[in-house]
Design a protein around this motif. Structure first.
Motif, short mmCIF file in Angstrom:
data_model
loop_
_atom_site.label_atom_id
_atom_site.label_comp_id
_atom_site.label_asym_id
_atom_site.label_seq_id
_atom_site.Cartn_x
_atom_site.Cartn_y
_atom_site.Cartn_z
N VAL A 274 48.26 -28.25 23.00
CA VAL A 274 48.92 -27.25 22.16
C VAL A 274 47.92 -26.17 21.73
O VAL A 274 46.71 -26.39 21.77
N ALA A 367 51.26 -28.07 15.12
CA ALA A 367 51.58 -27.93 16.54
C ALA A 367 53.09 -27.93 16.77
O ALA A 367 53.62 -27.13 17.55
N TRP A 371 55.11 -24.74 18.12
CA TRP A 371 55.78 -24.92 19.41
C TRP A 371 57.26 -24.57 19.31
O TRP A 371 57.82 -23.93 20.20
N ASP A 372 57.88 -24.98 18.22
CA ASP A 372 59.30 -24.68 18.02
C ASP A 372 59.52 -23.18 17.87
O ASP A 372 60.49 -22.62 18.41
N ASN A 375 58.89 -21.52 21.47
CA ASN A 375 59.73 -21.94 22.60
C ASN A 375 61.19 -22.20 22.25
O ASN A 375 61.96 -22.59 23.12
N GLN A 397 58.93 -32.16 24.81
CA GLN A 397 58.75 -30.81 25.35
C GLN A 397 57.48 -30.69 26.19
O GLN A 397 57.26 -29.65 26.84
N LEU A 398 56.64 -31.72 26.20
CA LEU A 398 55.30 -31.61 26.78
C LEU A 398 55.18 -32.24 28.16
O LEU A 398 54.08 -32.53 28.62
#
Length: 497
Positions: A274, A367, A371-372, A375, A397-398
């Motif tokens: 991340v 993170a 990330w939210d 993305n 998601q990873l």
């Protein structure tokens, strides 16, 4: 050679098993009666106890820099038994490792979406969410554990044996009690301590099982929480029973070291996946707000909140949970910290875990939220719907690395819970047995812990788990105050001698 079970152990076992059976047969008694009563008591005692813990935090900081900071846990002739890493691994795993995994993403995210702190005082929502989480999980909680360890650490020539939970109370009473009354007081103190430890761990097992069940459900697509939960509680039962049987060095220490290594591996791996810049920002800004809260805000906490009743369901609830774990963690810390100087003990029990807590929540929540945002991953929406999903929705998601992280975090949580349970079993048996240990009751205690955890699992109710976890802490508050009074009396007597 077999030895008889003490009256204290018979009484404690009978009551714990009876409560487990009642909980399984009449669950509405817990949800309709016990839980509301606990919340009412918290709303009455919470703010006062919170201020009390504030004083304890600053007291242990001052103590570490005072001349008394050079004294040894267990007395001047005590020898160090465990390596620095093994010692730290055990105290961290026993303290609150499972809670960090459970709430690492969810709690800051919940506070970010609906900020409890007044934005006029703390305008950065992300930083304030981390700061408030650290108030719940940071220095205050670890300072409370440290105080228990110091009180039971045998620091003065007038203290009882290290880990003797009754000695400070007896010192507080002095010579005012007859022999018969002393025996009654000792019996009562140990019984209350056993309840606090037992139900504190039961609530943790039930809570952690909810999270593990959600992860398995998401990964494997199984839609039977009760079936998954039953398997998980059963695996935990076998794990902590075997570890407790192996003892402190071969069982508890080995599992603790494994878990700490796994936790840091998980943390480092995530940092390679991340963006690091948002994590650094939330860590620095959140720590700044946290220090501001420590210096001024926690002394007038209600005025910092949008709704003062919020603290009853979160911060005060947590603090009584830490109190419930106090007798267990205090005795455990006193046992494993022999020979350590007071300043080293305070640094290891308060300073280092607080720094680890800051890093952990910063990395996981920072993170996930970033990330939210980048993305549109639906992580915050999932947490708002069911906060046990947050960690797994984020990791999903990873890609393939996320799958490994999910299963690693599930293993981490399971072993963290097992290390708390096995340590608790060892402490309970130390409290209720005489010098002649009855090995057969180890399995009975492990089974009782399983039964109560399973009864809570049937309810699938996280707030109820927290209420049950602090059930034993409420009466133990009186014992804790007496312990502190006796501890201070011993120190004054020792210094004047």
């Amino acid at each position: 050679m077999k030895h008889s079970i003490t009256m204290l152990e018979k009484t404690a076992l009978a009551i714990c098993i009876f409560i487990a059976l009642i909980a399984a047969a009449q669950p509405e008694l817990m949800t309709e009666h016990i839980q509301p009563v606990v919340q009412d008591i918290l709303s009455f005692l919470g703010s006062g106890f919170f201020l009390f813990v504030n004083f304890l935090l600053f007291a242990v900081i001052i103590l570490s820099f005072s001349p008394l900071g050079g004294r040894k846990i267990g007395g001047e002739h005590a020898k160090i038994e465990y390596s620095n890493f093994g010692w730290f691994a055990m105290l961290f795993a026993a303290g609150m490792g499972s809670g960090l995994v459970f709430w690492g993403v969810a709690e800051p995210a919940l506070h970010f979406m609906n900020p409890p702190l007044k934005q006029s005082l703390y305008p950065d929502r992300l930083a304030s969410s981390l700061a408030l989480t650290l108030v719940n999980w940071g220095a205050h909680a670890w300072a409370l554990y440290a105080v228990f360890g110091l009180v039971l650490g045998g620091l003065t020539q007038y203290s009882g044996n290290s880990g003797d939970i009754c000695a400070p109370v007896m010192s507080a009473f002095g010579n005012k009690l007859s022999l018969r009354k002393k025996r009654g007081v000792v019996f009562t103190i140990k019984l209350i301590a056993v309840f606090a430890v037992f139900f504190g761990v039961v609530g943790t097992i039930a809570n952690s099982t909810l999270l593990i069940s959600k992860g398995v459900e998401i990964e494997l697509g199984i839609t039977s929480p009760l079936l998954i939960g039953t398997v998980i509680v059963s695996v935990l039962f076998v794990t902590y029973t075997l570890s407790a049987k192996l003892g402190l060095r071969r069982g508890v220490q080995s599992l603790s070291i494994f878990n700490v290594l796994l936790a840091f591996s998980l943390l480092i791996w995530l940092l390679f996946i991340v963006p690091v810049a948002p994590i650094m920002k939330i860590a620095l800004d959140g720590t700044g707000y946290y220090l501001q809260l420590l210096a001024t805000g926690t002394w007038q906490f209600d005025s910092q909140l949008n709704t003062s009743t919020w603290a009853t369901h979160w911060t005060y609830n947590y603090y009584f949970w830490w109190l419930a774990w106090g007798p267990f963690v205090g005795v455990f810390l006193a046992n494993i910290s022999q020979g350590r100087k007071v300043w080293q003990f305070i640094l290891a029990v308060v300073g280092i875990p607080t720094c680890v807590t800051i890093i952990w929540f910063s990395v996981f929540s920072g993170a996930a939220i970033e990330w939210d945002k980048l993305n549109q991953a639906g992580i915050l929406s999932a947490i708002k719907h069911d906060y046990t999903q947050g960690l797994f929705v984020f990791f999903s998601q990873l890609g393939w690395q996320g799958t490994i992280l999910i299963w690693s975090s599930l293993l981490l949580l399971l072993v963290f819970v097992a290390t708390s349970a096995d340590s608790a079993i060892l402490v309970i048996r130390q409290l209720v047995q005489n010098q002649f240990k009855n090995e057969s009751t180890l399995y009975v205690w492990c089974l009782a812990l399983f039964m109560c955890s399973f009864a809570l699992l049937l309810q699938q109710d996280e707030p109820l788990n927290r209420s049950i976890a602090i059930l034993g802490a409420l009466p133990f508050l009186a014992v804790f105050i007496l312990q502190l009074a006796g501890f201070l009396k011993e120190f004054v007597r020792d210094l004047c001698a």
